[in-house]
Design a protein around this motif. Structure first.
Motif, PDB file in Angstrom:
ATOM      1  N   UNK A 212     -31.303   0.261 -13.550  1.00 29.53           N
ATOM      2  CA  UNK A 212     -29.888  -0.026 -13.840  1.00 29.53           C
ATOM      3  C   UNK A 212     -29.233   1.115 -14.615  1.00 29.53           C
ATOM      4  N   UNK A 213     -29.969   1.623 -15.609  1.00 33.01           N
ATOM      5  CA  UNK A 213     -29.438   2.736 -16.422  1.00 33.01           C
ATOM      6  C   UNK A 213     -29.224   3.972 -15.545  1.00 33.01           C
ATOM      7  N   UNK A 214     -30.206   4.259 -14.698  1.00 31.37           N
ATOM      8  CA  UNK A 214     -30.108   5.401 -13.799  1.00 31.37           C
ATOM      9  C   UNK A 214     -28.912   5.221 -12.848  1.00 31.37           C
ATOM     10  N   UNK A 215     -28.747   4.006 -12.328  1.00 30.86           N
ATOM     11  CA  UNK A 215     -27.641   3.685 -11.432  1.00 30.86           C
ATOM     12  C   UNK A 215     -26.295   3.795 -12.162  1.00 30.86           C
ATOM     13  N   UNK A 216     -26.234   3.341 -13.405  1.00 29.02           N
ATOM     14  CA  UNK A 216     -25.016   3.421 -14.204  1.00 29.02           C
ATOM     15  C   UNK A 216     -24.599   4.877 -14.416  1.00 29.02           C
TER      16      UNK A 216
END
Length: 101
Positions: free
Chosen positions: A17-21
């Motif tokens: 999720x962090x990488x996607x954000x």
């Protein structure tokens, strides 16, 4: 063992999720920069277009003026009234009367 796997999956989801954000932020920033660049290019082309239209207007006015000058000159030009002007060489004195003083 299930608790450990569940915890590991949760960590992976959080990292994903962090990488996607971060990727989404980067993409939005890139899109904004592209839009800004296009807007600047648009404004520059609009200015150039306005300037060229102004130049066309000036040149059109100049062409009209020069056409009028030529038309007025043709009425009095001895070279244009000579029936043999395509065959003979014009006299220097006739030519001189056509030139501006």
């Amino acid at each position: 063992l299930d608790v450990f796997q569940s915890r590991e999956e949760d960590d992976r989801k959080v990292r994903r999720r962090e990488k996607n954000r971060v990727a989404a932020q980067r993409s939005r920033k890139k899109q904004t920069q592209k839009a800004d660049k296009l807007h600047k290019e648009y404004e520059s082309l609009e200015q150039e277009n306005t300037s060229l239209k102004r130049e066309i207007g000036k040149l059109t006015d100049e062409m009209k003026h020069l056409s009028e000058v030529l038309k007025d000159h043709e009425k009095i030009c001895p070279l244009l009234h000579c029936t043999m002007n395509f065959v003979t060489i014009p006299r220097p004195d006739a030519l001189a009367s056509c030139l501006p003083r």
